[in-house]
Design a protein around this motif. Structure first.
Motif, mmCIF file in Angstrom:
data_model
loop_
_atom_site.group_PDB
_atom_site.id
_atom_site.type_symbol
_atom_site.label_atom_id
_atom_site.label_comp_id
_atom_site.label_asym_id
_atom_site.label_seq_id
_atom_site.Cartn_x
_atom_site.Cartn_y
_atom_site.Cartn_z
ATOM 1 N N PHE A 130 -80.100 -7.151 -14.615
ATOM 2 C CA PHE A 130 -80.585 -7.519 -15.799
ATOM 3 C C PHE A 130 -80.117 -6.539 -16.993
ATOM 4 C CE2 PHE A 130 -83.363 -8.084 -19.430
ATOM 5 C CZ PHE A 130 -83.981 -9.287 -19.483
ATOM 6 N N LEU A 131 -80.209 -5.348 -16.994
ATOM 7 C CA LEU A 131 -80.053 -4.596 -17.865
ATOM 8 C C LEU A 131 -78.695 -4.119 -18.100
ATOM 9 C CD1 LEU A 131 -82.946 -1.974 -18.078
ATOM 10 C CD2 LEU A 131 -82.696 -3.956 -19.550
ATOM 11 N N THR A 133 -76.145 -6.247 -17.346
ATOM 12 C CA THR A 133 -75.525 -7.243 -17.919
ATOM 13 C C THR A 133 -75.883 -7.248 -19.525
ATOM 14 O OG1 THR A 133 -75.820 -8.717 -15.851
ATOM 15 C CG2 THR A 133 -75.481 -9.868 -18.011
ATOM 16 N N GLN A 134 -77.067 -7.133 -19.755
ATOM 17 C CA GLN A 134 -77.388 -7.105 -21.360
ATOM 18 C C GLN A 134 -76.697 -6.003 -21.869
ATOM 19 O OE1 GLN A 134 -81.015 -4.588 -22.560
ATOM 20 N NE2 GLN A 134 -81.697 -6.943 -22.960
ATOM 21 N N THR A 135 -76.276 -4.893 -21.419
ATOM 22 C CA THR A 135 -75.486 -3.858 -21.755
ATOM 23 C C THR A 135 -74.188 -3.975 -21.870
ATOM 24 O OG1 THR A 135 -77.019 -2.158 -21.101
ATOM 25 C CG2 THR A 135 -74.682 -1.284 -21.702
ATOM 26 N N LEU A 137 -72.759 -7.403 -22.333
ATOM 27 C CA LEU A 137 -72.553 -8.562 -23.080
ATOM 28 C C LEU A 137 -71.547 -8.644 -24.124
ATOM 29 C CD1 LEU A 137 -75.952 -10.485 -22.901
ATOM 30 C CD2 LEU A 137 -73.914 -11.232 -21.694
ATOM 31 N N MET A 178 -79.795 -16.648 -17.317
ATOM 32 C CA MET A 178 -78.596 -16.284 -17.771
ATOM 33 C C MET A 178 -77.695 -17.227 -18.368
ATOM 34 S SD MET A 178 -77.471 -13.044 -15.407
ATOM 35 C CE MET A 178 -78.297 -11.593 -15.722
ATOM 36 N N GLU A 181 -79.036 -19.036 -21.582
ATOM 37 C CA GLU A 181 -78.793 -18.095 -22.888
ATOM 38 C C GLU A 181 -77.366 -17.996 -23.193
ATOM 39 O OE1 GLU A 181 -81.065 -14.929 -23.444
ATOM 40 O OE2 GLU A 181 -83.017 -15.602 -22.515
ATOM 41 N N LEU A 182 -76.496 -17.742 -22.186
ATOM 42 C CA LEU A 182 -75.006 -17.515 -22.390
ATOM 43 C C LEU A 182 -74.218 -18.893 -22.455
ATOM 44 C CD1 LEU A 182 -74.733 -14.668 -19.937
ATOM 45 C CD2 LEU A 182 -75.015 -14.559 -22.556
#
Length: 259
Positions: A130-131, A133-135, A137, A178, A181-182
């Motif tokens: 999660f984090l 992938t978030q970092t 993006l 994911m 949202e993407l």
């Protein structure tokens, strides 16, 4: 270590966590055979990571190995900075594909599972993807693709997997969110769920224990345990343009285990 065989700067680039061994290693090499460069992570074994870089070069692609503990989210900012440097070595500012593969095993039961093990599995298998992938993006190209790794144990139950299996089920739910949202960035997200694979995972239980291997074969329609080479091509295929309209899907790669 980086290898450079003169590939064009506009070659596709994949980031693969846990790429020095097992399924991740096979994915890096399958991508290399398709002309995709990789930046992959390893946890501790630099020697094995260097071997993967060399094999990728032999296959015709470039590879760079970076150390990362996916269970330590506090290091993700530093990793992103090192990733930018690695991308620059490949003549790029962004990458195209992300494979959230790195993981650790757990043999915990409901009765004996501890809070510490629950937290450790959560950190690696859910919080980490999660984090991370978030970092990353901002560094993923629009129109890129993400593959998360789950497990057949998210579908069927097996003794001693009361923490691991549910964590992987959470990854499957995360994959759908994911993808939703993407979507506006045209980034497709899918999840691959391997069955029992003969690697060093779980202490090499499937690979090295003949009784376990045979038991798995007896419960698999195709009559054997899986191999990393059964899964790597599926990951590479899902990242390709040929599967561009496949999104938010779970693909189990288990030879028909427990059907």
């Amino acid at each position: 270590m980086a290898t450079n065989n003169g590939n064009q700067a506009n070659a596709k680039i994949a980031v693969v966590t846990g790429g020095s061994r097992g399924i991740g290693r096979d994915a890096v090499l399958r991508l290399a055979s398709r002309g995709v460069d990789s930046i992959f992570t390893y946890n501790a074994n630099r020697a094995e990571a260097d071997k993967v870089c060399a094999l990728a070069a032999e296959a015709g692609a470039r590879a760079i190995a970076l150390q990362l503990d996916v269970g330590n989210a506090g290091t993700f900012g530093d990793f992103a900075a090192r990733l930018k440097e690695a991308l620059a070595q490949l003549g790029a500012q962004r990458f195209d594909y992300l494979v959230n593969n790195a993981g650790t095993s757990s043999a915990a039961t409901l009765a004996a599972g501890t809070e510490a093990e629950l937290d450790a599995q959560f950190a690696v298998h859910f919080k980490g993807p999660f984090l991370l992938t978030q970092t990353l993006l901002p560094l993923i190209n629009d129109g890129g693709r993400i593959v998360n790794i789950s497990s057949g144990l998210a579908r069927f139950a097996f003794p001693g997997r009361a923490i691991y299996g549910p964590m992987k089920a959470a990854v499957e739910a995360l994959t759908r969110y994911m993808a939703l949202e993407l979507g506006p960035r045209r980034i497709a997200v899918n999840v691959v769920a391997p069955g029992a694979i003969a690697t060093d995972f779980s202490g090499g239980m499937v690979r090295d224990n003949p009784q376990v291997n045979q038991a798995i074969a007896e419960h698999t329609a195709l009559g054997r345990a899986g191999l990393p080479g059964d899964v790597g091509p599926v990951i590479a295929g899902l990242l390709s343009d040929e599967f561009g309209w496949v999104n938010a899907q779970r693909i189990e790669v288990a030879g028909g285990m427990h059907i």
